[in-house]
Design an enzyme around this catalytic site. Structure first.
Site, short mmCIF file in Angstrom:
data_model
loop_
_atom_site.label_atom_id
_atom_site.label_comp_id
_atom_site.label_asym_id
_atom_site.label_seq_id
_atom_site.Cartn_x
_atom_site.Cartn_y
_atom_site.Cartn_z
N ARG A 1 0.26 40.23 29.46
CA ARG A 1 -0.62 39.80 28.39
C ARG A 1 -0.33 40.65 27.16
O ARG A 1 -0.14 41.87 27.25
CB ARG A 1 -2.10 39.96 28.77
CG ARG A 1 -2.57 38.94 29.80
CD ARG A 1 -2.66 37.54 29.20
NE ARG A 1 -3.13 36.56 30.17
CZ ARG A 1 -2.34 35.86 30.97
NH1 ARG A 1 -1.03 36.05 30.94
NH2 ARG A 1 -2.85 34.99 31.81
N GLU B 1 -1.58 35.74 19.72
CA GLU B 1 -0.60 34.77 20.21
C GLU B 1 -0.98 33.37 19.73
O GLU B 1 -2.12 32.95 19.97
CB GLU B 1 -0.56 34.82 21.74
CG GLU B 1 0.62 34.12 22.34
CD GLU B 1 0.76 34.41 23.83
OE1 GLU B 1 0.65 33.45 24.63
OE2 GLU B 1 0.96 35.58 24.19
N HIS C 1 6.03 32.89 25.17
CA HIS C 1 5.22 32.77 26.39
C HIS C 1 5.78 31.69 27.34
O HIS C 1 5.10 30.73 27.70
CB HIS C 1 3.76 32.46 26.05
CG HIS C 1 2.80 32.88 27.12
ND1 HIS C 1 1.51 33.28 26.85
CD2 HIS C 1 2.93 32.96 28.47
CE1 HIS C 1 0.89 33.58 27.99
NE2 HIS C 1 1.74 33.38 28.98
#
Length: 330
Positions: free
Chosen positions: A239, A268, A287
């Site tokens: 994360r 993000e 991601h």
């Protein structure tokens, strides 16, 4: 009999939709970008099932908007820090996730990032495409050796263990830090437990695989970068908020560490004007660690299975708050 209404907050692989559609009336968010919070508040009204993603904030207010009809929340991910689990549990709403299926894909991608950063693959590709390649040079784009180096793993769950398993082929020394020591696996995986400070000080490569919790928020910041070797390379596929982005910029821009490779960022997506994007010794991907055909299809299947079980009043195959069933029985 009327089918229960479910809202799916983004298009998932078709296999998951095919499993759900015979048993539920699907409202599917078709946009490429995730729905806004205001849209979520509107769309959840009166639904009986919700299939959501990490990009969707599902909090107390959303659950109030959904009302008493909501029977299940199915997360298309392993992590679920976007969902207020305590609020869902208080309403006796089971929350499902998709564990296990992402392990190999994420571990493989961790190694892709590690090797690309160590051997400066992206820099080399950019150099060629820009027309800079004129000849071979003995000292040009030198990178870090991987074989027989030290790998530090922060978080030794399924993915951390899979990363360690792959390190054996490189004859690496593996150190790991985790709140729980895994004695039975240490010999099998050739890994040794060490306090976080020791892992940071001794590792040539540091790979993050811990969940995001209040305790791990900005776990890696200035003090931790100060402990690392100047040649250290940091990899994060967990994360983004586990790493303080401002501290990361300082560490990379001053060459406190050699490089970093991220599949996750804070925030993000990373803003296009982020100073991190100006750094040559930083590799960032959007991601995609779990983005293999097999893993994403299986995630869709698992998310569908959780959703359908909740709609039927059955226990979810993968439930992150199983105490909801104990409360029901009481």
């Amino acid at each position: 009999m009327k089918k229960p209404r479910v809202w799916i907050t983004r298009r998932i692989p078709q296999r998951g939709l095919d499993l759900i559609s015979p048993y539920a009336e699907i409202d599917l968010w078709e946009d490429e970008l995730p729905p806004s919070y205001d849209v979520i508040l509107e769309k959840v009204r009166g639904i009986e099932g919700l299939l959501c993603l990490l990009t969707d904030r599902i909090d107390d207010r959303v659950l109030d908007a959904a009302g008493s009809s909501l029977r299940v929340i199915s997360q298309f991910a392993v992590g679920y820090d976007n969902i207020d689990i305590s609020a869902a549990t208080a309403r006796k709403i089971p929350v499902g996730n998709t564990p296990g299926v992402l392990t190999d894909a994420t571990a493989d991608f961790t190694w892709a990032l590690l090797m690309a950063a160590a051997r400066r693959v992206i820099e080399g590709d950019r150099f060629v495409r820009s027309g800079g390649w004129k000849t071979w040079g003995p000292t040009f784009l030198l990178g870090a050796d991987i074989a027989r180096s030290t790998l530090g793993i922060i978080g030794f769950g399924r993915i951390g263990q899979a990363v360690a398993r792959r390190a054996r082929g490189f004859e690496m020394r593996v150190l790991y830090f985790d709140p729980q020591r895994h004695l039975a696996l240490e010999q099998e995986l050739g890994a040794s437990y060490a306090p976080l400070e020791d892992v940071l000080q001794e590792a040539d490569f540091i790979s993050i695989h811990t969940p995001l919790t209040p305790e791990t928020y900005h776990l890696i910041s200035d003090a931790q970068f100060a402990l690392m070797k100047s040649g250290a390379i940091l990899i994060n596929t967990a994360r983004g908020s586990i790493v303080d982005p401002q501290a990361l910029y300082r560490a990379l821009s001053t060459h406190r560490i050699a490089a970093a490779a991220l599949d996750v960022t804070e925030p993000e997506p990373i803003p296009p004007d982020s100073p991190l994007l100006s750094l040559e010794n930083l590799l960032i991907t959007p991601h995609i660690a779990s983005a293999s055909f097999h893993s994403r299809t299986r995630m869709a299947e698992m998310a569908a299975e959780n959703l359908l079980a909740g709609l039927r009043g059955e226990q979810l195959p993968n439930c992150v708050n199983p105490e909801v069933y104990q409360r029901t029985q009481e």
